[in-house]
Design a protein around this motif. Structure first.
Motif, PDB file in Angstrom:
ATOM      1  N   GLN A 216      32.882  78.519  -1.811  1.00 28.39           N
ATOM      2  CA  GLN A 216      32.663  79.882  -2.701  1.00 28.39           C
ATOM      3  C   GLN A 216      34.978  80.045  -3.103  1.00 28.39           C
ATOM      4  OE1 GLN A 216      30.563  82.234  -4.409  1.00 28.39           O
ATOM      5  NE2 GLN A 216      32.107  82.515  -5.092  1.00 28.39           N
TER       6      GLN A 216
ATOM      7  N   THR B  48      36.119  78.223  -5.270  1.00 33.20           N
ATOM      8  CA  THR B  48      35.831  78.747  -7.067  1.00 33.20           C
ATOM      9  C   THR B  48      36.748  79.778  -7.292  1.00 33.20           C
ATOM     10  OG1 THR B  48      33.277  77.663  -6.441  1.00 33.20           O
ATOM     11  CG2 THR B  48      33.592  79.595  -8.053  1.00 33.20           C
ATOM     12  N   ASP B  49      36.498  81.022  -6.413  1.00 29.39           N
ATOM     13  CA  ASP B  49      37.277  82.078  -6.935  1.00 29.39           C
ATOM     14  C   ASP B  49      38.738  82.052  -7.350  1.00 29.39           C
ATOM     15  OD1 ASP B  49      35.034  83.309  -6.565  1.00 29.39           O
ATOM     16  OD2 ASP B  49      35.714  83.994  -4.190  1.00 29.39           O
TER      17      ASP B  49
ATOM     18  N   ASN C  24      39.147  79.993 -10.655  1.00 29.05           N
ATOM     19  CA  ASN C  24      38.748  81.171 -11.576  1.00 29.05           C
ATOM     20  C   ASN C  24      39.295  81.671 -11.935  1.00 29.05           C
ATOM     21  OD1 ASN C  24      35.919  79.964 -11.954  1.00 29.05           O
ATOM     22  ND2 ASN C  24      34.612  81.346 -10.845  1.00 29.05           N
ATOM     23  N   ALA C  25      40.305  83.097 -10.774  1.00 32.64           N
ATOM     24  CA  ALA C  25      41.440  83.528 -11.304  1.00 32.64           C
ATOM     25  C   ALA C  25      42.421  82.186 -12.146  1.00 32.64           C
ATOM     26  CB  ALA C  25      41.770  83.841  -9.489  1.00 32.64           C
TER      27      ALA C  25
ATOM     28  N   HIS D 147      42.562  88.734  -7.604  1.00 29.40           N
ATOM     29  CA  HIS D 147      41.527  88.322  -7.217  1.00 29.40           C
ATOM     30  C   HIS D 147      41.377  88.797  -5.796  1.00 29.40           C
ATOM     31  CE1 HIS D 147      37.369  86.701  -6.165  1.00 29.40           C
ATOM     32  NE2 HIS D 147      38.205  86.192  -5.190  1.00 29.40           N
TER      33      HIS D 147
ATOM     34  N   LEU E 235      40.265  89.420  -1.701  1.00 30.06           N
ATOM     35  CA  LEU E 235      40.168  88.641  -0.815  1.00 30.06           C
ATOM     36  C   LEU E 235      39.136  89.501  -0.175  1.00 30.06           C
ATOM     37  CD1 LEU E 235      39.822  85.825  -0.258  1.00 30.06           C
ATOM     38  CD2 LEU E 235      41.931  85.105   0.898  1.00 30.06           C
TER      39      LEU E 235
ATOM     40  N   THR F 254      33.849  89.226   4.529  1.00 31.47           N
ATOM     41  CA  THR F 254      33.599  88.649   3.932  1.00 31.47           C
ATOM     42  C   THR F 254      32.970  86.863   3.574  1.00 31.47           C
ATOM     43  OG1 THR F 254      35.053  90.005   2.325  1.00 31.47           O
ATOM     44  CG2 THR F 254      34.377  87.789   1.462  1.00 31.47           C
TER      45      THR F 254
END
Length: 697
Positions: A36, A39-40, A43-44, A53, A55, A208
């Motif tokens: 995850q 991926t984040d 994407n950013a 982004h 966190l 998170t």
């Protein structure tokens, strides 16, 4: 407390060092959380419209007071999982990116010198992040590109390897990874030493990706507020050895359950698994009020953890106990663990002999297995074992255990031989939840040289094939279809073999006489088959009867004389005997019709339900009353034994009488005047029965 938004990478660069305190949980992110994060970041990095982004937060407090000449390391209270994972990705990126600066400020040298290593320091001071003991050496090795230490941290190595593979993937753009990393933002939360309470803040944080476990919260509660030297000593002497005895994977998987069982022993209450931390806080604070030191509490948890690891994780050194514990684990008797903790503690204190300890374990095993075979609901087992310790007489330990088992009635009963043998003959044992367990116990009972049953497979003597061959149809007779459907998966038709594929659907005579067939089998479960001349319903029943007698020995019931048993019974006080005749409202009229309709439904709720006519009402019990019926001229008054806050009553036909005088034992009442409402009343009554049967579950 001071909280500000901050880009993550400059935040890491500016800090002198991050230290994960010893009371923090180990690094625990799995592939799921790391993917995850990956991926984040991608994407950013790919999307120019994403400027940052978020966190999450990183909460820390300075280890010591800083001044202009010396910056103190920062103790991370929350955020170590994210921080560690980002540093593992940066370490993998540094190895991959090389000396070329694909994106401003991203080269191997700059990544290592800014975020991973301080080249001007030696020893632990050189590392930007110091994890707790179990993970520290592995992360240090990753940062220094050194060989993995012995007993390395599984999570640290696996996630570093994962990021390395992701960076090697053909479709991965290193530039996009660098851009994505540069867009990561956090909330920088600095606590003030002396004024902020780290424990309260820690409890309120939602990490998170991976919630804090009850174990994490308990460890922090125990260690966080102590003076550093005491904190370190308690961790090194007790908590760290306990983590090591569980093992990296088992600690995360088992510790919360262990603490639940431990608290059940210590408090007599069974906390919900999600409430273990709160229950431990209450228990620890009560102990401290009673003058018990925190070190004694931690030492006690450590001792009980040894017991748990012995019976639940297979760490027992004594061969006799190890085998008995293995059987319990295979049977999945976790509900007995609170009692086992108590027994093991007394065994270590020499209040319970080895022989009696093993005998009690075997009684627990027999109790659970017999009940499963007899189809008795397991709902109440948690409560049964949680309260069992109250019945122990430690000057006659084994005798008191036997007496309590024999004294339990209704749905808590220990099935005796007649019931057990009747049920095991007809039970579907092929689809039984622990079929490998019961076959192994059957074969190895009384053996000194044990048979490795795992090397064998289960064989249906009469085949499973719905289209039985003519030879088998002839063997079984004209009623072969019914015989197959009735006895296929039963005790009499099941055995063990290493020749399953060779047997196939061959006739019984072929299976018996072939090379490696039943006649040549060294297994005890095949003794009957060696001399059997035919295989039909009579033969299946005869073999089942023989094996059932043996089963009653393998899973033996407790035996005590009536004189001994009577000494454990509460003296009974003779009471008047009442019948339905003592309640004229139940003999005729509308109330009679209502009662007959209702009592029929109540008695069908469960086989354990009993009916008792008393002077003023009719009681229905499992172990205690769950509903009482008070006869009235105009209907029936139902006294239902369940708390008002727990009942589901969408029509609001029941009322709270918990603070009122009333006949019956319930906390809610319902007036029943219409046969059409019987089904609804049964719905309320069922809730009370299920609450009683379920115990704590």
């Amino acid at each position: 407390m001071k909280a500000t938004d901050s880009p993550l990478l400059p935040f890491i660069q500016a800090a002198p060092q991050f230290i994960i305190p010893i009371y923090q949980r180990p690094y625990s992110w799995t592939e799921k959380e790391c993917l995850q994060l990956w991926t984040d970041i991608l994407n950013a990095g790919r999307d120019d419209s994403i400027s940052v982004h978020f966190l999450g937060s990183i909460v820390y407090i300075e280890e010591d007071l800083s001044n202009n000449s010396k910056r103190s390391p920062q103790l991370v209270i929350d955020g170590q999982q994210r921080l560690t994972s980002v540093l593992l990705l940066l370490a993998a990126l540094a190895e991959k990116i090389g000396s070329e600066e694909l994106v401003d400020d991203f080269s191997e040298k700059k990544i290592r010198n800014r975020y991973l290593i301080d080249r001007d320091e030696d020893g632990d001071r050189q590392f930007k992040l110091l994890l707790s003991k179990g993970d520290r050496l592995t992360l240090n090795a990753v940062m220094k590109q050194a060989d993995m230490p012995e007993g390395h941290s599984i999570r640290v190595k696996e996630n570093f390897d994962l990021f390395s593979r992701l960076l090697e993937a053909p479709d991965t753009s290193l530039e996009q990874v660098c851009v994505g990393l540069s867009k990561l933002m956090i909330v920088d939360v600095a606590l003030s030493r002396g004024s902020d309470n780290p424990q309260l803040i820690f409890e309120s944080m939602n990490s998170t990706g991976k919630e804090l476990s009850q174990a994490d919260l308990i460890r922090n509660f125990v260690l966080m507020g102590l003076e550093p030297h005491l904190q370190t000593r308690l961790y090194e002497d007790y908590w760290r050895p306990m983590e090591m005895s569980f093992g990296q994977e088992a600690y995360g998987a088992h510790f919360d359950s262990f603490m639940r069982h431990y608290l059940t022993v210590k408090t007599g209450e069974i906390p919900r698994i999600g409430d273990v931390y709160d229950a431990y806080k209450s228990y620890a604070r009560k102990c401290q009020k009673d003058g018990i030191e925190i070190e004694d509490l931690v030492k006690e948890v450590r001792e009980y953890a040894k017991f748990y690891c012995a019976f639940a994780l297979g760490h027992e050194d004594n061969g006799t106990l190890a085998l008995a514990f293995k059987d319990l684990r295979e049977l999945k008797v976790e509900v007995s663990y609170p009692l086992l903790l108590e027994l093991y503690d007394d065994y270590r204190k020499e209040l319970l002999s080895l022989e009696d300890f093993e005998a009690i374990i075997r009684l627990i095993e027999a109790y659970v297995f017999r009940r499963a075979v007899c189809g008795i609901p397991t709902n109440s087992l948690n409560k049964t074992f949680a309260t069992f310790r109250k019945e122990l007489r430690k000057d006659r330990y084994l005798e008191s255990v036997k007496a309590h088992f024999l004294g339990m009635r209704s749905y808590r009963r220990f099935p005796l031989d007649e019931e057990f043998k009747d049920r095991i003959v007809v039970r579907d044992l092929y689809n039984f939840r622990s079929r490998s367990y019961w076959l192994r116990r059957f074969e190895n009972y009384g053996r000194k040289e044990r048979v490795a049953v795992d090397e064998y497979t289960i064989e249906h003597i009469m085949p499973q094939n719905e289209n039985l061959s003519e030879a088998w149809q002839k063997e079984l007779g004209p009623d072969w279809k019914r015989i197959q459907e009735t006895w296929l998966h039963s005790l009499g038709n099941l055995t063990l073999t290493a020749y399953n594929s060779e047997y196939s659907d061959h006739s019984f005579e072929q299976k018996r006489d072939m090379e490696g067939g039943f006649a040549q089998s060294p297994l005890r479960v095949n003794e009957f088959l060696r001399n059997a001349q035919e295989w039909n319903e009579a033969a299946i029943k005869e073999r089942a009867s023989t094996l059932a007698k043996q089963a009653a020995l393998v899973w033996a019931a407790p035996i005590l004389s009536e004189d001994v048993l009577s000494s454990y019974r509460e003296p009974s006080i003779p009471s008047p005997c009442y019948t339905i005749s003592d309640h004229p409202h139940l003999l005729k009229g509308a109330s009679s019709i209502l009662f007959e309709a209702l009592r029929k439904e109540i008695l069908l709720l469960d086989p354990c339900v009993t009916e008792e006519f008393l002077k003023l009402y009719v009681a229905y019990k499992a172990e205690t009353n769950f509903v009482d019926i008070v006869p009235q001229a105009s209907g029936l008054l139902l006294s239902i034994n369940i708390e008002p806050s727990e009942v589901r009553d969408p029509r609001n036909l029941a009322r709270d009488v918990s603070q009122m005088g009333r006949w019956g034992n319930g906390s809610i009442e319902m007036k029943l005047v219409d046969v059409a409402d019987v089904k609804y009343a049964i719905g309320l009554i069922r809730q009370a029965l299920e609450k009683q049967l379920d115990g704590d579950e």
